[in-house]
Design a protein around this motif. Structure first.
Motif, PDB file in Angstrom:
ATOM      1  N   GLY A 147       0.540  -1.124   0.172  1.00 16.26           N
ATOM      2  CA  GLY A 147      -0.010  -0.317   0.098  1.00 16.26           C
ATOM      3  C   GLY A 147       1.048   1.402  -0.239  1.00 16.26           C
ATOM      4  O   GLY A 147       0.286   2.039   0.591  1.00 16.26           O
ATOM      5  N   ALA A 148       1.910   1.398  -0.207  1.00 15.68           N
ATOM      6  CA  ALA A 148       2.643   2.255  -0.252  1.00 15.68           C
ATOM      7  C   ALA A 148       2.773   3.303  -2.075  1.00 15.68           C
ATOM      8  O   ALA A 148       1.834   2.551  -2.994  1.00 15.68           O
ATOM      9  CB  ALA A 148       4.398   2.309  -0.568  1.00 15.68           C
ATOM     10  N   PRO A 149       2.636   4.089  -1.983  1.00 16.10           N
ATOM     11  CA  PRO A 149       2.905   4.972  -2.968  1.00 16.10           C
ATOM     12  C   PRO A 149       3.605   4.351  -4.012  1.00 16.10           C
ATOM     13  O   PRO A 149       5.020   4.279  -3.731  1.00 16.10           O
ATOM     14  CB  PRO A 149       3.029   6.618  -2.941  1.00 16.10           C
ATOM     15  N   GLU A 150       3.602   4.328  -5.657  1.00 17.33           N
ATOM     16  CA  GLU A 150       4.780   4.088  -6.535  1.00 17.33           C
ATOM     17  C   GLU A 150       6.350   5.744  -6.141  1.00 17.33           C
ATOM     18  O   GLU A 150       4.945   6.014  -6.432  1.00 17.33           O
ATOM     19  CB  GLU A 150       3.740   4.037  -8.070  1.00 17.33           C
ATOM     20  N   GLY A 151       6.810   4.648  -6.671  1.00 13.76           N
ATOM     21  CA  GLY A 151       8.044   5.441  -6.253  1.00 13.76           C
ATOM     22  C   GLY A 151       8.816   5.429  -4.774  1.00 13.76           C
ATOM     23  O   GLY A 151       9.649   6.656  -4.335  1.00 13.76           O
ATOM     24  N   ASP A 152       7.442   4.494  -4.485  1.00 11.98           N
ATOM     25  CA  ASP A 152       8.493   4.499  -3.193  1.00 11.98           C
ATOM     26  C   ASP A 152       9.894   4.019  -2.628  1.00 11.98           C
ATOM     27  O   ASP A 152      10.294   3.235  -3.603  1.00 11.98           O
ATOM     28  CB  ASP A 152       7.380   3.561  -1.935  1.00 11.98           C
ATOM     29  N   VAL A 153      10.731   4.907  -1.898  1.00 15.23           N
ATOM     30  CA  VAL A 153      12.280   4.578  -2.383  1.00 15.23           C
ATOM     31  C   VAL A 153      12.571   3.225  -1.458  1.00 15.23           C
ATOM     32  O   VAL A 153      13.785   2.112  -1.855  1.00 15.23           O
ATOM     33  CB  VAL A 153      13.055   5.683  -1.388  1.00 15.23           C
ATOM     34  N   SER A 154      11.659   2.861  -0.494  1.00 16.18           N
ATOM     35  CA  SER A 154      12.109   1.409   0.384  1.00 16.18           C
ATOM     36  C   SER A 154      11.159   0.737  -0.559  1.00 16.18           C
ATOM     37  O   SER A 154      12.127  -0.692  -0.841  1.00 16.18           O
ATOM     38  CB  SER A 154      11.501   1.246   1.401  1.00 16.18           C
ATOM     39  N   ALA A 192      12.269  -3.896   9.709  1.00 14.44           N
ATOM     40  CA  ALA A 192      12.099  -2.695  10.417  1.00 14.44           C
ATOM     41  C   ALA A 192      10.911  -1.399   9.862  1.00 14.44           C
ATOM     42  O   ALA A 192      10.959  -0.614  10.397  1.00 14.44           O
ATOM     43  CB  ALA A 192      13.955  -2.000  10.551  1.00 14.44           C
ATOM     44  N   THR A 193      11.077  -1.579   8.563  1.00 15.80           N
ATOM     45  CA  THR A 193      10.927  -0.071   8.056  1.00 15.80           C
ATOM     46  C   THR A 193       8.756  -0.522   7.382  1.00 15.80           C
ATOM     47  O   THR A 193       7.967   0.053   7.190  1.00 15.80           O
ATOM     48  CB  THR A 193      11.367   0.650   6.320  1.00 15.80           C
ATOM     49  N   HIS A 194       9.116  -1.876   7.380  1.00 15.09           N
ATOM     50  CA  HIS A 194       6.992  -2.521   6.837  1.00 15.09           C
ATOM     51  C   HIS A 194       7.157  -3.464   7.429  1.00 15.09           C
ATOM     52  O   HIS A 194       7.075  -5.179   6.737  1.00 15.09           O
ATOM     53  CB  HIS A 194       6.971  -3.456   5.108  1.00 15.09           C
ATOM     54  N   PRO A 195       6.787  -3.816   8.787  1.00 14.96           N
ATOM     55  CA  PRO A 195       6.491  -4.404   9.594  1.00 14.96           C
ATOM     56  C   PRO A 195       5.512  -5.578   9.341  1.00 14.96           C
ATOM     57  O   PRO A 195       4.385  -4.724   8.748  1.00 14.96           O
ATOM     58  CB  PRO A 195       6.730  -4.540  11.348  1.00 14.96           C
TER      59      PRO A 195
END
Length: 197
Positions: A147-154, A192-195
């Motif tokens: 559910g992250a925006p397209e282009g999300d760095v992670s 750590a960033t997307h549990p």
């Protein structure tokens, strides 16, 4: 109504495979730069127009499974079992592909194919751009999955490092151990960033 479509799709797939087989035979026999698309079309017994309907550029004849590779990468993320993290799914996909690659490596033409790609600048460039496209598609699939925006760095970073890990794993004498260690690093950073993803 579905039978004619199925027959038509089978015929298209057969034509595509005939073209890829003819191209590989000619490229390995004569060298990539010494073969024209007309030579490939003639050997496959189709027109040049038909060849370009299946393969938009000459280089694509060598990488005839690139769409399948990309679709499998995206499916590894999209269709992973509940509870399996994205890095775990990518590790399992990579190990499956490594096993399939070992089967292909048993084909006597595999070393010649690898050398052809490595020694032909146009094919090396195409392969690089192909993996860049796969990386972008994988990053989009990862972003959609969490559910992250397209282009999300992670998401882009996970896609990049997962595909880079592929070459490391394939070169390692113990591919399974290499995959487990490389993806353990990715898993910890990702968790750590997307549990839970």
């Amino acid at each position: 109504m579905t039978e004619p479509t199925g027959r038509r799709e089978r015929k298209k797939a057969q034509t595509r495979q005939s073209l890829a087989d003819a191209a590989l035979e000619l490229f390995l026999g004569r060298g990539y730069d010494q073969v024209g698309v007309k030579d490939v079309a003639d050997l496959a017994d189709v027109s040049v127009t038909t060849l370009f309907k299946h393969f938009p550029v000459k280089e694509a004849l060598v990488f005839d499974q690139e769409d399948d590779l990309e679709a499998a990468l995206v499916a590894a993320v999209r269709d992973r079992p509940p509870g399996q993290s994205i890095p775990q799914a990518l590790r399992e996909h990579l190990l499956l592909k490594q096993t399939q690659l070992a089967i292909h490596a048993a084909d006597p033409r595999f070393a010649d194919f690898t050398r052809l790609v490595q020694e032909t600048p146009a094919l090396r460039d195409y392969a690089h751009h192909m993996w860049t496209r796969h990386e972008a598609a994988l990053a989009r699939a990862v972003a959609a999955a969490v559910g992250a925006p397209e282009g999300d760095v992670s998401c882009a970073a996970l896609a990049h490092f997962a595909l880079e890990a592929r070459s490391l794993v394939l070169r390692h004498p113990e591919p399974r151990r290499a995959a487990e260690e490389a993806f353990a690093l990715l898993e910890h950073g990702w968790a750590a960033t997307h549990p839970g993803n």
